[in-house]
Write an enzyme that holds these catalytic residues in place. Structure first.
Site, mmCIF file in Angstrom:
data_model
loop_
_atom_site.group_PDB
_atom_site.id
_atom_site.type_symbol
_atom_site.label_atom_id
_atom_site.label_comp_id
_atom_site.label_asym_id
_atom_site.label_seq_id
_atom_site.Cartn_x
_atom_site.Cartn_y
_atom_site.Cartn_z
ATOM 1 C CB CYS A 202 -1.048 -0.009 1.107
ATOM 2 S SG CYS A 202 -0.391 -0.248 2.757
ATOM 3 N NE ARG B 251 5.661 -7.631 6.344
ATOM 4 C CZ ARG B 251 4.421 -7.462 6.794
ATOM 5 N NH1 ARG B 251 4.041 -8.089 7.902
ATOM 6 N NH2 ARG B 251 3.577 -6.700 6.150
ATOM 7 C CD GLU C 39 8.035 -12.042 10.002
ATOM 8 O OE1 GLU C 39 8.073 -11.951 11.237
ATOM 9 O OE2 GLU C 39 7.107 -11.576 9.307
ATOM 10 N NE ARG D 168 5.358 -15.405 12.369
ATOM 11 C CZ ARG D 168 4.566 -14.349 12.296
ATOM 12 N NH1 ARG D 168 4.986 -13.235 11.751
ATOM 13 N NH2 ARG D 168 3.340 -14.409 12.761
ATOM 14 C CD GLU E 87 -1.349 -3.824 1.028
ATOM 15 O OE1 GLU E 87 -0.260 -4.363 1.212
ATOM 16 O OE2 GLU E 87 -1.740 -2.815 1.652
ATOM 17 C CG ASP F 292 -5.407 -9.852 12.377
ATOM 18 O OD1 ASP F 292 -5.252 -8.996 11.479
ATOM 19 O OD2 ASP F 292 -4.545 -10.121 13.234
ATOM 20 C CD GLU G 45 -2.578 -11.151 10.430
ATOM 21 O OE1 GLU G 45 -2.041 -10.906 11.520
ATOM 22 O OE2 GLU G 45 -2.495 -10.414 9.430
ATOM 23 C CG ASN H 26 -4.339 -7.535 7.473
ATOM 24 O OD1 ASN H 26 -4.477 -7.230 6.291
ATOM 25 N ND2 ASN H 26 -3.242 -7.277 8.138
ATOM 26 C CB CYS I 292 -4.697 -1.845 2.364
ATOM 27 S SG CYS I 292 -3.871 -1.868 3.959
ATOM 28 N NE ARG J 244 1.558 -15.954 7.617
ATOM 29 C CZ ARG J 244 1.643 -14.942 8.486
ATOM 30 N NH1 ARG J 244 0.545 -14.344 8.926
ATOM 31 N NH2 ARG J 244 2.815 -14.541 8.921
#
Ligand code: ATP
Ligand code: ZN
Ligand code: MG
Length: 499
Positions: A303, A333, A335, A344, A352, A412, A430, A433, A458, A465
């Site tokens: 976003c 990311r 993590e 993850r 998105e 979520d 999750e 979201n 967004c 996931r």
């Protein structure tokens, strides 16, 4: 709030002969432009001229910061002694600046902030700055420092509290096909391989087919029916954008940083090349010399760059709500210890969708999105899942437990993961979201319409996931998958056999 400031103005010439003008100036200043009534006053308590050095002592209260008074004094005094004596103000140095302000809560532990010494007694805080430049004052760092002290104290009260989580909706229980960790099983089957670097994966043909099916379902069942248009953005995000969205202060420890070469000139790289040829190793020390400091990072969420695209634009009313999505940019990311399987990871694929419109349009859109999501997760995936209000990320990143619900806020979507244990005691995953964030970003990026206020939001559809939630409940054998899902994918590619 009290401000106590001692500053030196360096003049362009010895001003001894102008002392009368200066004296009158300050007498007058205390009565006129520094005087705005109770609580809004600044006073020059003392001044002293030593040749070309004019020292000032200014005190003020709540609504008139002493440093703002200093900047005004500088301008007006320059004009006055410039006109009459051809003397200007060359430089400003704030020798000492003490700011006293009230706190709502006492800190639980000691806190520090950059640029100042901080002393706290009860509910009174004192910031002490030394040798501060004019630019520092002009850029309003002082107000942000006061805010930061208060924020740090409030955060101490949030730490360790249970995270805000409020169930909205829950599907019925579904009997899972199995209770194994899908990633472990897929590794054994050779569908996926970890690496080549931390938290990254190589998806073989079978798992790729599943991820691509998830993408197709999202596009065909949710985004196209609701009128979202696809866009393609860069997945290298300059820091300027993250300064506006808050990611740079929010998640600097999760960002994958991008550095440009210091030069394209191959001559400058010759030693690096020679070292590689001789040692067949990476000459990191030499590399460092050839890199610029990072000025960007790999996409964290899509976003921010979408908001950047609309920055400063006025959107025609009949283009609202604006509905776009990106499925190209890959997110990274760091993590670290949290990594697990393909759920993850450090590098993931997400669609998105971003929406910008009036408040009413976005609240309507949320209902429609929820309806389509429910359809997919209930009818096509036959999933056991639930929805909950949670802390929006921009509050979360500040370490806060948010309470925004209903109009603004984040929902979520969580799936039961049978391999993690029983429903009641295990952590659900999750898998996506949905947020409505009010005017936070339309304001930050100055996105407007003809009349009225614009909101935005967004929803992050994580393909890894979605896949892992589905596989954790439905297993790896397509024959056992729900009928409606099989309409999208009923057979997996054969894959590659190794000897
Ligand atoms: P989590 O609490 O699991 O770390 P998050 O709150 O950081 O998730 P968001 O920033 O809200 O996640 O990102 C939106 C979506 O991106 C998530 O719902 C998820 O589908 C996906 N996502 C985020 N982090 C990862 C990750 N490390 N691996 C895979 N998908 C991810
Ligand atoms: Zn987002
Ligand atoms: Mg996270």
């Amino acid at each position: 709030m009290k401000f106590d400031l001692k500053a030196d103005l360096r003049l362009s010439n010895d001003a001894t002969s102008a002392i009368k003008t200066i004296d009158e100036f300050f007498k007058n200043a205390n009565k006129t432009f520094l005087n705005h009534g109770k609580g809004k006053n600044a006073i020059v308590k003392e001044w002293n001229l030593n040749k070309d050095l004019l020292s000032l002592h200014i005190i003020s209260e709540k609504y008139f910061r002493a440093h703002d008074a200093l900047l005004q004094i500088k301008n007006k005094l320059s004009e006055e002694i410039g006109k009459k004596h051809k003397i200007g103000v060359r430089a400003t140095n704030v020798r000492e600046y003490e700011i006293e302000f009230e706190l709502e809560k006492k800190p639980l532990r000691e806190i520090n902030i950059p640029f100042a010494e901080l002393k706290i007694k009860g509910l009174k805080a004192i910031l002490k700055l030394e040798d501060t430049s004019e630019e520092f004052l002009r850029k309003n760092y002082v107000d942000r420092m006061i805010r930061l002290v208060k924020e740090k104290i409030l955060n101490q009260y949030y730490e360790g509290k249970k995270e805000f989580w409020h169930l909205i909706w829950q599907s019925e229980k579904k009997e899972p096909i199995w209770n194994k960790d899908p990633t472990e099983e897929m590794i054994k089957l050779g569908w996926v391989k970890q690496g080549p670097t931390k938290g990254k994966w190589f998806y073989g043909p079978q798992l790729t087919a599943i991820l691509r099916t998830m993408e197709r379902i999202a596009v065909e069942e949710i985004l196209e029916p609701l009128g979202f248009q696809e866009i393609m953005e860069s997945h290298i995000v300059p820091f300027e954008i993250w300064l506006k969205t808050g990611h740079l202060e929010g998640m600097p420890a999760e960002i994958y940083y991008v550095a440009e070469p210091a030069s394209r000139d191959i001559e400058k790289w010759s030693k690096f090349i020679d070292l590689v040829k001789i040692t067949k190793e990476v000459p990191y020390e030499e590399l460092k010399k050839n890199l610029s400091l990072p000025n960007a990072g790999i996409c964290y969420a899509q976003c921010p760059v979408i908001y950047w695209f609309f920055k400063g634009k006025t959107i025609a009313e009949d283009s609202l709500p604006l509905l776009v999505y990106d499925k190209t940019a890959i997110s990274c990311r760091y993590e670290s210890g949290g990594r697990h399987g393909i759920e993850r990871v450090d590098e993931f694929h997400r669609i998105e969708p971003v929406y910008i419109g009036t408040k009413k349009q976005l609240l309507d859109l949320r209902e429609k999105l929820l309806e389509r999501y429910k359809y997919v997760f209930n009818e096509i995936f036959d999933l056991e899942w639930r929805m909950a209000w949670v802390t929006p990320w921009y509050l979360q990143q500040a370490g806060k437990i948010g309470m925004e619900e209903n109009e603004m806020g984040t929902i979520d979507f969580e799936a039961y993961m049978p391999y993690r244990g029983d429903r009641e005691n295990s952590k659900w995953l999750e898998f996506q979201n949905l947020s409505i964030l009010g005017d936070k970003y339309t304001r930050a990026f100055n996105i407007k319409t003809q009349k009225g206020e614009l909101w935005s939001g967004c929803t992050g559809i994580g393909l890894e996931r979605w896949s892992i939630a589905f596989l954790a409940q439905k297993g790896l054998d397509p024959k056992k998958w729900p009928e409606r899902f099989k309409e999208y994918l009923s057979e997996l590619p054969e894959g590659i056999k190794f000897l």
